[in-house]
Design an enzyme around this catalytic site. Structure first.
Site, PDB file in Angstrom:
ATOM      1  N   GLY A  53       0.840  -1.191   0.000  1.00 48.13           N
ATOM      2  CA  GLY A  53       0.000   0.000   0.000  1.00 48.13           C
ATOM      3  C   GLY A  53       0.874   1.239   0.000  1.00 48.13           C
ATOM      4  O   GLY A  53       2.051   1.173   0.375  1.00 48.13           O
ATOM      5  N   GLN A  58       3.064   9.797   1.315  1.00 53.69           N
ATOM      6  CA  GLN A  58       4.313   9.050   1.129  1.00 53.69           C
ATOM      7  C   GLN A  58       4.996   9.390  -0.193  1.00 53.69           C
ATOM      8  O   GLN A  58       6.166   9.062  -0.388  1.00 53.69           O
ATOM      9  CB  GLN A  58       4.051   7.544   1.223  1.00 53.69           C
ATOM     10  CG  GLN A  58       3.698   7.108   2.639  1.00 53.69           C
ATOM     11  CD  GLN A  58       3.605   5.608   2.744  1.00 53.69           C
ATOM     12  OE1 GLN A  58       2.652   5.016   2.274  1.00 53.69           O
ATOM     13  NE2 GLN A  58       4.623   4.985   3.325  1.00 53.69           N
ATOM     14  N   CYS A 105       6.776  -0.443   6.686  1.00 53.30           N
ATOM     15  CA  CYS A 105       6.308   0.772   6.033  1.00 53.30           C
ATOM     16  C   CYS A 105       7.401   1.316   5.110  1.00 53.30           C
ATOM     17  O   CYS A 105       8.566   1.349   5.493  1.00 53.30           O
ATOM     18  CB  CYS A 105       5.970   1.803   7.107  1.00 53.30           C
ATOM     19  SG  CYS A 105       5.328   3.342   6.446  1.00 53.30           S
ATOM     20  N   LEU A 106       6.997   1.738   3.911  1.00 57.28           N
ATOM     21  CA  LEU A 106       7.961   2.305   2.950  1.00 57.28           C
ATOM     22  C   LEU A 106       8.661   3.534   3.522  1.00 57.28           C
ATOM     23  O   LEU A 106       9.770   3.856   3.116  1.00 57.28           O
ATOM     24  CB  LEU A 106       7.241   2.725   1.658  1.00 57.28           C
ATOM     25  CG  LEU A 106       6.409   1.678   0.932  1.00 57.28           C
ATOM     26  CD1 LEU A 106       5.840   2.266  -0.343  1.00 57.28           C
ATOM     27  CD2 LEU A 106       7.243   0.446   0.636  1.00 57.28           C
ATOM     28  N   HIS A 147      -3.583   0.612   8.121  1.00 53.85           N
ATOM     29  CA  HIS A 147      -2.238   1.203   8.060  1.00 53.85           C
ATOM     30  C   HIS A 147      -2.248   2.427   7.127  1.00 53.85           C
ATOM     31  O   HIS A 147      -1.722   3.487   7.479  1.00 53.85           O
ATOM     32  CB  HIS A 147      -1.259   0.131   7.566  1.00 53.85           C
ATOM     33  CG  HIS A 147       0.162   0.580   7.408  1.00 53.85           C
ATOM     34  ND1 HIS A 147       1.198   0.086   8.163  1.00 53.85           N
ATOM     35  CD2 HIS A 147       0.716   1.482   6.545  1.00 53.85           C
ATOM     36  CE1 HIS A 147       2.327   0.682   7.796  1.00 53.85           C
ATOM     37  NE2 HIS A 147       2.067   1.524   6.800  1.00 53.85           N
ATOM     38  N   GLU A 148      -2.866   2.272   5.950  1.00 53.33           N
ATOM     39  CA  GLU A 148      -2.853   3.360   4.953  1.00 53.33           C
ATOM     40  C   GLU A 148      -3.762   4.514   5.380  1.00 53.33           C
ATOM     41  O   GLU A 148      -3.409   5.687   5.183  1.00 53.33           O
ATOM     42  CB  GLU A 148      -3.261   2.834   3.570  1.00 53.33           C
ATOM     43  CG  GLU A 148      -2.358   1.738   3.003  1.00 53.33           C
ATOM     44  CD  GLU A 148      -0.882   2.121   2.987  1.00 53.33           C
ATOM     45  OE1 GLU A 148      -0.573   3.310   2.821  1.00 53.33           O
ATOM     46  OE2 GLU A 148      -0.045   1.213   3.172  1.00 53.33           O
ATOM     47  N   HIS A 151      -1.991   6.706   7.707  1.00 52.25           N
ATOM     48  CA  HIS A 151      -1.060   7.639   7.043  1.00 52.25           C
ATOM     49  C   HIS A 151      -1.756   8.953   6.703  1.00 52.25           C
ATOM     50  O   HIS A 151      -1.179  10.027   6.868  1.00 52.25           O
ATOM     51  CB  HIS A 151      -0.527   7.028   5.745  1.00 52.25           C
ATOM     52  CG  HIS A 151       0.713   6.200   5.921  1.00 52.25           C
ATOM     53  ND1 HIS A 151       1.862   6.704   6.474  1.00 52.25           N
ATOM     54  CD2 HIS A 151       0.985   4.912   5.595  1.00 52.25           C
ATOM     55  CE1 HIS A 151       2.793   5.748   6.490  1.00 52.25           C
ATOM     56  NE2 HIS A 151       2.280   4.649   5.967  1.00 52.25           N
TER      57      HIS A 151
HETATM   58 ZN    ZN Z   1       3.226   2.887   5.756  1.00 54.70          ZN
END
Ligand code: ZN
Length: 177
Positions: A53, A58, A105-106, A147-148, A151
């Site tokens: 995701g 991000q 997480c990225l 999670h997304e 963000h």
């Molecule tokens: Zn993340």
């Protein structure tokens, strides 16, 4: 003319936009060519970083949108996740059951930590066509949705951990076996 889709650089923890509550979009804005291009760039960026995701902030954008997707057959979740784009997401819990699992997480490279999340939820928002979107998710896809959506509210999974004592580098986790 064929225009290639740019891969964006993922924003890392410390970039202020990761801690912002992102701006919601009106349906007309969702359908604009700028936003449609952004979504394509988010999709190729997610693929480049091997993510499940990715959220608007991000890739440095103050827009409440996330993408998720996972090909079938991947060990983490063999059923895969259909490529989904959601603007202005809202989560409604379905039941009260929760489960703990590892997340990464990225924007927080190489680390993993256990997070307790709702097991089942209903996600609503706007789809890529700007029309109302609603779907029930359970298990791993529900975890990705949470999670997304976090963000887009300036929250990262570290904030959801029950302390940081279990936070681990992926490379060290492999050595536990
Ligand atoms: Zn993340």
């Amino acid at each position: 003319m064929l225009v290639s889709t740019a891969i964006r650089k993922a924003a890392l923890l410390g970039r202020p936009i990761l801690r912002k509550v992102l701006r919601r979009l009106k349906p007309d804005e969702v359908r604009s060519s700028e936003v449609q291009r952004l979504v394509r760039e988010m999709a190729v960026t997610m693929e480049e970083y091997d993510g499940v995701g990715i959220a608007g902030n991000q890739v440095g954008e103050d827009l409440a949108v996330f993408i998720m997707g996972l090909p079938k057959g991947v060990k983490r979740h063999p059923d895969g996740i259909e490529l989904t784009v959601v603007f202005n997401p809202v989560i409604t819990p379905v039941g009260v059951e929760t489960e703990e699992d590892w997340e990464g997480c990225l924007s927080v490279p190489d680390l993993r930590g256990p997070v307790t999340r709702l097991k089942k939820l209903e996600l609503s928002g706007l789809g890529l066509d700007g029309k109302a979107f609603k779907k029930v998710y359970e298990g791993f896809p529900a975890r990705v949705v949470q999670h997304e959506t976090d963000h887009l509210n300036g929250i990262v999974y570290l904030d959801r951990m029950d302390g940081l004592k279990s936070l681990s580098y992926m490379s060290e986790m492999g050595r536990r076996a």
